[in-house]
Scaffold this motif. Structure first.
Motif, short mmCIF file in Angstrom:
data_model
loop_
_atom_site.label_atom_id
_atom_site.label_comp_id
_atom_site.label_asym_id
_atom_site.label_seq_id
_atom_site.Cartn_x
_atom_site.Cartn_y
_atom_site.Cartn_z
N ILE A 15 -6.55 0.60 -7.79
CA ILE A 15 -6.99 0.41 -6.42
C ILE A 15 -8.48 0.04 -6.37
O ILE A 15 -8.88 -0.87 -5.66
CB ILE A 15 -6.71 1.67 -5.58
CG1 ILE A 15 -5.20 1.85 -5.39
CG2 ILE A 15 -7.43 1.62 -4.23
CD1 ILE A 15 -4.79 3.21 -4.85
N GLU A 16 -9.29 0.76 -7.13
CA GLU A 16 -10.74 0.57 -7.07
C GLU A 16 -11.24 -0.62 -7.89
O GLU A 16 -12.26 -1.21 -7.55
CB GLU A 16 -11.45 1.84 -7.51
CG GLU A 16 -11.25 3.00 -6.55
CD GLU A 16 -11.94 4.27 -7.01
OE1 GLU A 16 -12.28 4.40 -8.20
OE2 GLU A 16 -12.13 5.15 -6.14
N HIS A 143 -5.88 0.04 5.99
CA HIS A 143 -4.74 0.36 5.13
C HIS A 143 -5.27 0.94 3.83
O HIS A 143 -6.15 0.38 3.19
CB HIS A 143 -3.91 -0.90 4.85
CG HIS A 143 -2.76 -0.64 3.95
ND1 HIS A 143 -1.60 -0.03 4.39
CD2 HIS A 143 -2.58 -0.88 2.64
CE1 HIS A 143 -0.77 0.08 3.38
NE2 HIS A 143 -1.34 -0.42 2.31
N ARG A 144 -4.74 2.10 3.47
CA ARG A 144 -5.23 2.78 2.27
C ARG A 144 -4.12 3.63 1.69
O ARG A 144 -3.26 4.12 2.43
CB ARG A 144 -6.43 3.65 2.60
CG ARG A 144 -6.03 4.78 3.53
CD ARG A 144 -7.15 5.44 4.23
NE ARG A 144 -6.59 6.51 5.06
CZ ARG A 144 -7.06 7.73 5.08
NH1 ARG A 144 -8.09 8.05 4.33
NH2 ARG A 144 -6.51 8.63 5.85
#
Length: 159
Positions: A15-16, A143-144
């Motif tokens: 994700i990061e 959105h996460r």
């Protein structure tokens, strides 16, 4: 599927730092490349990871208006209407729902006039009884999934 602490760390990195190589992820986490690849393969196979493409901005593509359109459908026509919705490029998501309506769509548009044109197109589909539209004013939470991933990882690591 159970997600353990290493899975959580892998998902956080994905994700990061989505453009990092598998080799670099393995180095960062201090695990063998084969171990990391096996974990990624399992996460994909079990449906935890569902895609790897870029996240695009409809606003940057010239469609800054976001609306949620509830669609009421004639009984027995849900699949037919769903198929028709798939042909409308401005509909970026559509879900069957419970409550007030049968379908909930997320629609993007160039401006309010364009949004109206899209809605007028929707109400022409056979099986559409009525629509109700809500225009988003401002995104409050993007959105996460990272907070969910971390919560699942914490729950899995508790004895």
């Amino acid at each position: 599927m159970a997600v353990d602490e290493l899975d959580t760390l892998i998902l956080r990195l994905l994700i990061e730092q989505p453009r990092t190589s598998v080799r670099e992820y393995a180095r960062i986490l201090g695990v063998a490349r084969g171990t990391l690849q096996a974990r990624l393969d399992r996460l994909e196979r079990t449906g935890v990871i569902t895609g790897t493409g870029p996240v695009l901005s409809p606003a940057a593509l010239g469609h800054p208006v976001l609306a949620f359109v509830h669609i009421e459908v004639t009984q027995g026509r849900l699949d037919e209407v769903g198929d028709a919705l798939a042909a409308v490029p401005e509909i970026v998501e559509a879900f069957s729902i419970t409550g007030g309506g049968d379908l909930l769509t997320r629609v993007v548009a160039r401006d309010n006039a364009h949004l109206e044109d899209v809605i007028q197109r929707l109400i022409q589909f056979p099986g559409v009884v009525r629509t109700r539209t809500e225009v988003a004013l401002r995104e409050r939470v993007a959105h996460r999934l990272l907070p969910l991933v971390e919560a699942v990882g914490r729950a899995a690591s508790k004895p």
